[in-house]
Design a protein around this motif. Sequence first.
Motif, mmCIF file in Angstrom:
data_model
loop_
_atom_site.group_PDB
_atom_site.id
_atom_site.type_symbol
_atom_site.label_atom_id
_atom_site.label_comp_id
_atom_site.label_asym_id
_atom_site.label_seq_id
_atom_site.Cartn_x
_atom_site.Cartn_y
_atom_site.Cartn_z
ATOM 1 N N ILE A 9 0.847 -1.188 0.000
ATOM 2 C CA ILE A 9 0.000 0.000 0.000
ATOM 3 C C ILE A 9 0.884 1.241 0.000
ATOM 4 O O ILE A 9 1.792 1.360 0.818
ATOM 5 C CB ILE A 9 -0.943 0.005 1.223
ATOM 6 C CG1 ILE A 9 -1.903 -1.186 1.138
ATOM 7 C CG2 ILE A 9 -1.705 1.325 1.300
ATOM 8 C CD1 ILE A 9 -2.744 -1.393 2.381
ATOM 9 N N ASP A 14 -4.033 11.558 -3.661
ATOM 10 C CA ASP A 14 -5.105 11.173 -4.588
ATOM 11 C C ASP A 14 -4.710 9.836 -5.209
ATOM 12 O O ASP A 14 -3.734 9.754 -5.950
ATOM 13 C CB ASP A 14 -5.265 12.258 -5.657
ATOM 14 C CG ASP A 14 -6.318 11.930 -6.693
ATOM 15 O OD1 ASP A 14 -6.313 10.801 -7.236
ATOM 16 O OD2 ASP A 14 -7.138 12.815 -6.988
ATOM 17 N N ARG A 15 -5.466 8.791 -4.895
ATOM 18 C CA ARG A 15 -5.091 7.444 -5.338
ATOM 19 C C ARG A 15 -4.999 7.310 -6.848
ATOM 20 O O ARG A 15 -4.136 6.605 -7.363
ATOM 21 C CB ARG A 15 -6.039 6.396 -4.755
ATOM 22 C CG ARG A 15 -7.459 6.536 -5.209
ATOM 23 C CD ARG A 15 -8.368 5.557 -4.523
ATOM 24 N NE ARG A 15 -9.752 5.946 -4.723
ATOM 25 C CZ ARG A 15 -10.763 5.204 -4.412
ATOM 26 N NH1 ARG A 15 -10.575 4.017 -3.892
ATOM 27 N NH2 ARG A 15 -11.980 5.630 -4.623
ATOM 28 N N TRP A 16 -5.880 7.986 -7.591
ATOM 29 C CA TRP A 16 -5.848 7.875 -9.051
ATOM 30 C C TRP A 16 -4.688 8.660 -9.636
ATOM 31 O O TRP A 16 -3.999 8.176 -10.529
ATOM 32 C CB TRP A 16 -7.190 8.284 -9.661
ATOM 33 C CG TRP A 16 -8.249 7.311 -9.265
ATOM 34 C CD1 TRP A 16 -9.263 7.503 -8.375
ATOM 35 C CD2 TRP A 16 -8.359 5.958 -9.705
ATOM 36 N NE1 TRP A 16 -9.998 6.349 -8.234
ATOM 37 C CE2 TRP A 16 -9.466 5.383 -9.042
ATOM 38 C CE3 TRP A 16 -7.633 5.167 -10.589
ATOM 39 C CZ2 TRP A 16 -9.852 4.067 -9.236
ATOM 40 C CZ3 TRP A 16 -8.029 3.848 -10.782
ATOM 41 C CH2 TRP A 16 -9.120 3.320 -10.124
ATOM 42 N N SER A 19 -1.404 6.681 -8.735
ATOM 43 C CA SER A 19 -1.224 5.443 -9.495
ATOM 44 C C SER A 19 -0.977 5.727 -10.974
ATOM 45 O O SER A 19 -0.169 5.046 -11.615
ATOM 46 C CB SER A 19 -2.433 4.523 -9.322
ATOM 47 O OG SER A 19 -3.620 5.131 -9.775
ATOM 48 N N PHE A 36 -8.768 1.161 -3.072
ATOM 49 C CA PHE A 36 -7.468 1.420 -3.689
ATOM 50 C C PHE A 36 -7.574 1.634 -5.202
ATOM 51 O O PHE A 36 -8.504 1.163 -5.841
ATOM 52 C CB PHE A 36 -6.524 0.236 -3.460
ATOM 53 C CG PHE A 36 -6.387 -0.170 -2.033
ATOM 54 C CD1 PHE A 36 -5.714 0.632 -1.126
ATOM 55 C CD2 PHE A 36 -6.939 -1.359 -1.578
ATOM 56 C CE1 PHE A 36 -5.589 0.262 0.199
ATOM 57 C CE2 PHE A 36 -6.825 -1.742 -0.256
ATOM 58 C CZ PHE A 36 -6.146 -0.924 0.638
ATOM 59 N N ASP A 48 -0.989 -0.912 -4.354
ATOM 60 C CA ASP A 48 -2.308 -0.383 -4.033
ATOM 61 C C ASP A 48 -2.154 1.048 -3.518
ATOM 62 O O ASP A 48 -1.592 1.266 -2.445
ATOM 63 C CB ASP A 48 -2.986 -1.243 -2.963
ATOM 64 C CG ASP A 48 -3.304 -2.646 -3.446
ATOM 65 O OD1 ASP A 48 -3.482 -2.820 -4.667
ATOM 66 O OD2 ASP A 48 -3.379 -3.554 -2.608
ATOM 67 N N PHE A 49 -2.624 2.007 -4.271
ATOM 68 C CA PHE A 49 -2.523 3.418 -3.894
ATOM 69 C C PHE A 49 -3.743 3.787 -3.063
ATOM 70 O O PHE A 49 -4.877 3.571 -3.485
ATOM 71 C CB PHE A 49 -2.412 4.287 -5.146
ATOM 72 C CG PHE A 49 -1.105 4.110 -5.848
ATOM 73 C CD1 PHE A 49 -0.081 5.036 -5.679
ATOM 74 C CD2 PHE A 49 -0.877 3.026 -6.681
ATOM 75 C CE1 PHE A 49 1.141 4.877 -6.321
ATOM 76 C CE2 PHE A 49 0.339 2.857 -7.329
ATOM 77 C CZ PHE A 49 1.346 3.780 -7.139
ATOM 78 N N ALA A 50 -3.487 4.338 -1.885
ATOM 79 C CA ALA A 50 -4.556 4.662 -0.935
ATOM 80 C C ALA A 50 -4.515 6.142 -0.583
ATOM 81 O O ALA A 50 -3.457 6.690 -0.295
ATOM 82 C CB ALA A 50 -4.394 3.831 0.334
ATOM 83 N N ASP A 51 -5.703 6.783 -0.606
ATOM 84 C CA ASP A 51 -5.779 8.191 -0.227
ATOM 85 C C ASP A 51 -6.620 8.396 1.031
ATOM 86 O O ASP A 51 -7.123 9.475 1.284
ATOM 87 C CB ASP A 51 -6.282 9.055 -1.382
ATOM 88 C CG ASP A 51 -7.608 8.587 -1.960
ATOM 89 O OD1 ASP A 51 -8.288 7.751 -1.337
ATOM 90 O OD2 ASP A 51 -7.965 9.071 -3.048
#
Length: 122
Positions: A9, A14-16, A19, A36, A48-51
């Motif tokens: 993670i 900003d997850r989008w 990533s 994610f 997995d990008f988490a905001d």
Amino acid sequence: MTITLNHLIIPVADRWAGSRFLARLIGGEPVAAGPFAALRVNAGLTLDFADDQPVAAGHYAFLLDEARFDALLAVLATDRSVDYGSGVEHGWDRRTNSLGGGRGVYVRDPDGHSYEFFTAVP
């Protein structure tokens, strides 16, 4: 059983955006996976990008083949807004290094993460 890192993670604002920044450098397309934005790096690893948590800048290193490294440099050469450079001693000098007998480069993302890309293991 062999131990394999399956996913990691990465906290971002900003997850989008986070990533897609990395996807632009290494290829792939992030997909929604629960809370994610997941970017598959290879058959065994997903980032997995988490905001939804505090952002803490990290360092993530990737071993690339020569063709992928050249493609990465082509992306970096066209975008003056991305900080990259040869490493700790020289900062974001927009150059590569030859650590470990191959080529390498560090890239800073908008959240302060440092992505290291290299073609040979020291």
